[in-house]
Design an enzyme around this catalytic site. Structure first.
Site, PDB file in Angstrom:
ATOM      1  N   GLU A  68       0.800  -1.223   0.000  1.00  0.00           N
ATOM      2  CA  GLU A  68       0.000   0.000   0.000  1.00  0.00           C
ATOM      3  C   GLU A  68       0.839   1.283   0.000  1.00  0.00           C
ATOM      4  OE1 GLU A  68      -2.884  -0.340   3.138  1.00  0.00           O
ATOM      5  OE2 GLU A  68      -3.955  -1.958   2.145  1.00  0.00           O
ATOM      6  N   GLU A 103      -5.813  -8.182   0.085  1.00  0.00           N
ATOM      7  CA  GLU A 103      -6.522  -7.809   1.322  1.00  0.00           C
ATOM      8  C   GLU A 103      -7.944  -7.405   0.997  1.00  0.00           C
ATOM      9  OE1 GLU A 103      -4.828  -4.780   3.883  1.00  0.00           O
ATOM     10  OE2 GLU A 103      -2.819  -5.617   3.577  1.00  0.00           O
TER      11      GLU A 103
HETATM   12  O1  IFM Z   1      -4.654  -3.146   8.898  1.00  0.00           O
HETATM   13  C1  IFM Z   1      -4.525  -2.601   7.619  1.00  0.00           C
HETATM   14  C2  IFM Z   1      -3.342  -3.200   6.905  1.00  0.00           C
HETATM   15  O2  IFM Z   1      -2.165  -3.037   7.612  1.00  0.00           O
HETATM   16  C3  IFM Z   1      -3.170  -2.563   5.556  1.00  0.00           C
HETATM   17  N1  IFM Z   1      -4.395  -2.534   4.811  1.00  0.00           N
HETATM   18  C4  IFM Z   1      -5.583  -2.093   5.479  1.00  0.00           C
HETATM   19  C5  IFM Z   1      -5.758  -2.826   6.788  1.00  0.00           C
HETATM   20  C6  IFM Z   1      -7.050  -2.353   7.486  1.00  0.00           C
HETATM   21  O3  IFM Z   1      -6.983  -0.986   7.738  1.00  0.00           O
END
Ligand code: IFM
Length: 444
Positions: free
Chosen positions: A167, A354
Site C-alpha cells: 500500500e 486484502e
Molecule cells: O490493517 C490494515 C493493513 O495493515 C493494511 N491494509 C488495510 C488494513 C485495514 O486498515
C-alpha cells in the site's frame, strides 16, 4: 446463494493475511525501534497510545496460528518481514535472531502445506532511517535494496510470491500529507518525495531480486472507489483528483512510466531531482503479479473553503458501514479488478491481497457470532467471481486479517480478524466467519 471454493477456478488460492508489526510482538527477538514506536508514543496519534510491542505475540505463537489456518482449509498465508527485525538500525549489523525467526516461520508454513506469500515492507521504518528522513531521503531505495537482499538470501527461495511494498498510498500520502500514520507529517514536499521514493525502492527491490532469478515478484496496491458527489464539474474534478492520487499514481508509473496530470498539478513543484529518469531506470518494469487491496468507496466534492490543492472533501454515502466507518461497497472490488486488467495489466495474474471488515466482536459463551462479516465476505467473493467472468485473471484471495491485531492509529480497538484475540490473555477464538470459510473451503 453461498459461494464456495467450487465457484472459483481450479487452483484458486484462498489465504489470510497479517503484517509483522501488527501481530508479531515487536519487543521480542532483538528488533530495533521503528517510527511506529515513536509515533504511537506521541499523544493524540494512536488510540490510547497503543503500540505493537506485544500485539498478538505471533513471535511465539506462530505454530498455533498456522494450525488454525490449516484447520480452516486455507491454502496460503500472507505475512510481512520487518526491516527493523532483520536490521535493527536499518543498515549495517544484521540481527541473526530475526533472520532465524523468519526461517522457522517459513518452515512452519511449509510443514503444514501452506504457501508463504511474503511482503518486504508493511510500514515499520527503522527509527535510525526515519531520523534521516525515511521515505523522503533520496538514498532510501539503496538501503531498502540492501535489506531486501539480506532477507531474500535467508527465505526467498521458499516463497510462493514476494511483494515489495504494501500500500504505497498509505506509506506516502496517508503518512506524509494527511498525517494519520507514522511519521505523521502534513507536508506536500515530503509527500511528493515519498510518493516517488517508495516507487523507486519498489523498482530497486525488483531489480535486485530479478538478478537473483526470482520470477514471482509483485507489489500490493490499495484502491478506493472514488465517486463524485454530483454532476457539477467541480465535484467531478475533486473525484478525478482523488482517483489520480489514490488509484492511478502507482499503477501508471509501474505499467506506463508516467504520473497522472491531475496529481502532478499539486506535486510537480515538489518532486525530487531526476524523477523522470527514475521512472525509466527503476519504476517502469514488468511485474509477475499484482496485489489488489480493497475495502471501501469515498464520495468526493469540491471544498469551497479549502485554501490549497487538492481542494476536496468527503461526503458521507448511504451504504451500511463497518466498525471503521467504511461503507460496504463490493461493486468497487469488481470495478478495480476489471479496470486493472482492461487498462493496465492485461492478463497478468491478480490477487486480492486484502479485503475484510472490522466489527466490534465479543466472545459470548466461548463463541463469536459475526454474521455481518460472513455476509461481507460472501458479497466480495461474488464481486470477484463476476470479475473473473468479465475477464480478470484473478488467481487468489486473502482475507484481512487472520487475527484481530494492531490496527495502527486505531490501536487494538478495531477488530478485522476471523479469529478473535483477547489482548489480555492472547487467547485465540475462531469466529463464526472462520467456521464459514472453513466449510466453504473444504475440498470435497
Ligand atoms: O490493517 C490494515 C493493513 O495493515 C493494511 N491494509 C488495510 C488494513 C485495514 O486498515
Amino acid at each position: 446463494m453461498t459461494l464456495t471454493r467450487k465457484d472459483f477456478p481450479e487452483g484458486f488460492t484462498f489465504g489470510a493475511a497479517t503484517a509483522a508489526y501488527q501481530v508479531e510482538g515487536h519487543k521480542f527477538g532483538g528488533a530495533g525501534p521503528t517510527h511506529w514506536d515513536t509515533f504511537s508514543a506521541t499523544p493524540g496519534n494512536v488510540v490510547r497510545a497503543e503500540d505493537g510491542a506485544l500485539a498478538c505475540d505471533q513471535y511465539h505463537r506462530y505454530g498455533d496460528d498456522f494450525d488454525l489456518l490449516k484447520a480452516g482449509n486455507f491454502d496460503a498465508y500472507r505475512f510481512s518481514t520487518s526491516w527493523a527485525r532483520v536490521l535493527p538500525e536499518g543498515r549495517g549489523q544484521v540481527n541473526q535472531e530475526g533472520l532465524d525467526y523468519y526461517d522457522r516461520l517459513t518452515d512452519a508454513l511449509l510443514e503444514r502445506g501452506l504457501k508463504p506469500y511474503q511482503t518486504l515492507y508493511h510500514w515499520e521504518m527503522p527509527s535510525a532511517l526515519a531520523d534521516l528522513g525515511g521515505w523522503t531521503n533520496p538514498d532510501i531505495h539503496n538501503w531498502f535494496g540492501d535489506y531486501v537482499e539480506i532477507i531474500d538470501a535467508k527465505i526467498g527461495d521458499r516463497m510462493e510470491a514476494i511483494a515489495t511494498i504494501n500500500e504505497p498510498w498509505c506509506v506516502a500520502f496517508l503518512s506524509h500529507f494527511l498525517g494519520a500514520h507514522a511519521p505523521g507529517l502534513r507536508d506536500i514536499r515530503a509527500t511528493a518525495r515519498a510518493m516517488h521514493h517508495v516507487l523507486k525502492a519498489h523498482g530497486e527491490a525488483m531489480t535486485r531480486l530479478r538478478a537473483k532469478g526470482r520470477d514471482n515478484l509483485g507489489i500490493v496496491l490499495n484502491f478506493d472507489y472514488c465517486e463524485a458527489a454530483t454532476e457539477d464539474p467541480k465535484d467531478q474534478k475533486a473525484a478525478a483528483t482523488a482517483d489520480a492520487i489514490f488509484n492511478r499514481w502507482f499503477i501508471e508509473a509501474i505499467t506506463k512510466g508516467t504520473y497522472p496530470a491531475e496529481a502532478m498539478e499539486g506535486f510537480a513543484p515538489h518532486m525530487p531531482k531526476g524523477w523522470k529518469d527514475d521512472l525509466k531506470s527503476h519504476i517502469h518494469q514488468p511485474l509477475d503479479w499484482l496485489g489488489v487491496n480493497y475495502y471501501t468507496r469515498h464520495i468526493h466534492a469540491h471544498d469551497e473553503t479549502a485554501s490549497a490543492w487538492p481542494n476536496g472533501r468527503d461526503v458521507q454515502g448511504h451504504r451500511a458501514t463497518t466498525q471503521m466507518g467504511w461503507e460496504i461497497y463490493p461493486e468497487g472490488l469488481h470495478h478495480f479488478l476489471t479496470r486493472m486488467s482492461e487498462s493496465y495489466v492485461g492478463d497478468l495474474p491478480l490477487y486480492v491481497t486484502e479485503n475484510g471488515m472490522a466489527w466490534d466482536d465479543r466472545v459470548v459463551n466461548g463463541a463469536v457470532n459475526d454474521p455481518e462479516r460472513a455476509a461481507f465476505i460472501q458479497s466480495h467473493l461474488a464481486a470477484m467471481k463476476r470479475a473473473i467472468e468479465d475477464g480478470a485473471n484473478l488467481q487468489g484471495f486473502f482475507y484481512w486479517s487472520l487475527l484481530d491485531n494492531y490496527e495502527w492509529a486505531e490501536g487494538y480497538e478495531k477488530r478485522f480478524g476471523i479469529v478473535h484475540v483477547d489482548f489480555e490473555t492472547l487467547q485465540r477464538t475462531p469466529k463464526a466467519s472462520y467456521h464459514m470459510l472453513k466449510d466453504i473451503l473444504a475440498q470435497d
